[in-house]
Write an enzyme that holds these catalytic residues in place. Structure first.
Site, PDB file in Angstrom:
ATOM      1  N   GLU A  53     -59.730  15.666 -76.327  1.00 44.48           N
ATOM      2  CA  GLU A  53     -59.559  15.612 -74.804  1.00 44.48           C
ATOM      3  C   GLU A  53     -60.658  15.339 -74.379  1.00 44.48           C
ATOM      4  O   GLU A  53     -60.920  14.816 -73.306  1.00 44.48           O
ATOM      5  CB  GLU A  53     -59.078  17.163 -74.352  1.00 44.48           C
ATOM      6  CG  GLU A  53     -57.753  17.197 -75.130  1.00 44.48           C
ATOM      7  CD  GLU A  53     -57.431  18.266 -76.252  1.00 44.48           C
ATOM      8  OE1 GLU A  53     -56.753  18.849 -76.496  1.00 44.48           O
ATOM      9  OE2 GLU A  53     -58.512  18.071 -77.049  1.00 44.48           O
ATOM     10  N   CYS A  80     -56.515  23.599 -76.977  1.00 47.91           N
ATOM     11  CA  CYS A  80     -56.804  24.996 -77.240  1.00 47.91           C
ATOM     12  C   CYS A  80     -57.158  25.597 -75.843  1.00 47.91           C
ATOM     13  O   CYS A  80     -57.371  24.957 -74.858  1.00 47.91           O
ATOM     14  CB  CYS A  80     -58.273  24.887 -78.036  1.00 47.91           C
ATOM     15  SG  CYS A  80     -59.470  24.111 -77.102  1.00 47.91           S
ATOM     16  N   THR A 206     -60.725  23.892-119.128  1.00 45.19           N
ATOM     17  CA  THR A 206     -61.074  22.650-118.935  1.00 45.19           C
ATOM     18  C   THR A 206     -62.714  22.382-118.537  1.00 45.19           C
ATOM     19  O   THR A 206     -63.244  21.410-118.830  1.00 45.19           O
ATOM     20  CB  THR A 206     -60.159  22.192-117.885  1.00 45.19           C
ATOM     21  OG1 THR A 206     -58.973  22.118-118.033  1.00 45.19           O
ATOM     22  CG2 THR A 206     -60.649  20.792-117.276  1.00 45.19           C
ATOM     23  N   GLY A 287     -56.721  22.161-116.324  1.00 41.98           N
ATOM     24  CA  GLY A 287     -55.665  21.466-117.266  1.00 41.98           C
ATOM     25  C   GLY A 287     -54.288  21.748-117.064  1.00 41.98           C
ATOM     26  O   GLY A 287     -53.939  22.438-116.264  1.00 41.98           O
TER      27      GLY A 287
END
Length: 335
Positions: A53, A80, A206, A287
């Site tokens: 705005e 806001c 992983t 994973g």
């Protein structure tokens, strides 16, 4: 498409420019219209900077400023109403005397949550809410989920072979790297996906096997915070804490309950707003066990599957989705 929808669509188009720079704030666009002519527009460019705005009002030419009391401002998210890093936008709109305000969707943040709309109406302004609401909420789905469900927006991502495997079986990192399914094109798409999330998560196995960089090196944007999901019984004995994490290149180690992965224990909904260290969005890249536990816990919001024409014949099976997706999107790309 009505005139209100047309200008709200333009607000959304502007808002998307902030996709990689506004988090944890939402993406917001604003358009100022007088008798069908756009006289100002703007978007929230970066976290901590002026809101949409403010930028829209600032873009109005001096010759057109006198038109604001007869103009309509279109904003994709409720203005806001509180002081944060910037002053309340609702106060700015009241001070400028806009005749009409059209809002795409309400802000679920407890600091706003309808208060901005109330301020505008109490000031005597005409306020219309809900124009292209679904599109506005989808654009900020991570922000909406975090402030509505009080947990991160969770995206799952994996690559799989044509016969449904995500990798060959490996006992240790000494047996070589993971099978690569991605092409340069799909790798770029994955890195773009990483850039739109605040954090990226893999399981401990992983991480130990591949030590993936988990960066956005193939796409502009900030690399996400790296998280490793582990169980309490697999935490490193020594050294512990931040020094160990930095030594292996991980920002945070997420510890679940003893006895197995349970992501719901890590991402328990909380009702007291954002806590220090919280992130609004997490990309889960694996994973297979880690991905499957998120699926089994029904703790995900969106999924991306990259499907290769490579046939492995055997290996680690890809995760299996439940038949009931509950309206959640699953995107499939073919490498």
């Amino acid at each position: 498409m009505t005139e209100d929808e047309r200008f709200m669509a333009r607000s959304l188009q502007l808002a998307r420019h902030g996709e990689l720079t506004t988090a944890p704030n939402p993406m917001v666009g604003a358009v100022i219209v007088h008798q069908g002519r756009i006289i100002g527009e703007g978007w929230h460019r970066r976290y901590g900077g002026p809101h949409a705005e403010v930028n829209a009002v600032g873009s109005v030419r001096p010759d057109d400023e006198a038109l604001l009391p007869e103009a309509t401002i279109y904003v994709s998210l409720e203005p806001c109403s509180h002081y944060g890093k910037t002053p309340p936008c609702a106060e700015l709109l009241i001070r400028k005397g806009f005749k009409r305000v059209v809002v795409g969707s309400l802000d679920p943040n407890e600091k706003v949550a309808g208060r901005g709309i109330k301020m505008l109406r109490e000031a005597g302004m005409e306020v219309v809410v809900g124009v292209l609401e679904d599109e506005c909420r989808w654009l900020n789905r991570k922000f909406m989920t975090f402030h509505s469900l009080h947990r991160p927006y969770i995206t799952l991502k994996w690559a799989e072979s044509a016969d449904g495997f995500i990798d060959r079986c490996r006992a240790s990192a000494d047996e070589g790297p993971a099978v690569r399914f991605s092409t340069p094109w799909t790798q770029m798409l994955v890195h773009r996906l990483r850039a739109t999330h605040e954090a990226i998560l893999v399981g401990r196995r992983t991480w130990e096997l591949d030590r993936p960089s988990l960066t956005t090196r193939e796409w502009p944007g900030k690399s996400p915070q790296r998280l490793v999901l582990t169980t309490k019984d697999s935490l490193p004995a020594t050294p512990e804490g931040g020094e160990w994490l930095r030594s292996v290149g991980v920002e945070r180690l997420l510890s679940t309950a003893l006895g197995g992965h349970n992501p719901s224990k890590v991402f328990t909904p909380h009702a007291d707003g954002q806590r220090e260290g919280d992130v609004q969005s997490i990309l889960v890249e694996g994973g297979a066990q880690t991905l499957q536990t998120f699926i089994d816990a029904d703790l995900w919001d969106e999924a991306f599957i990259e499907r290769s024409d490579l046939v492995l014949g055997s290996g680690i099976k890809a995760p299996e989705m439940k038949t009931d997706l509950k309206g959640r999107p699953v995107h499939v790309n073919f490498a």
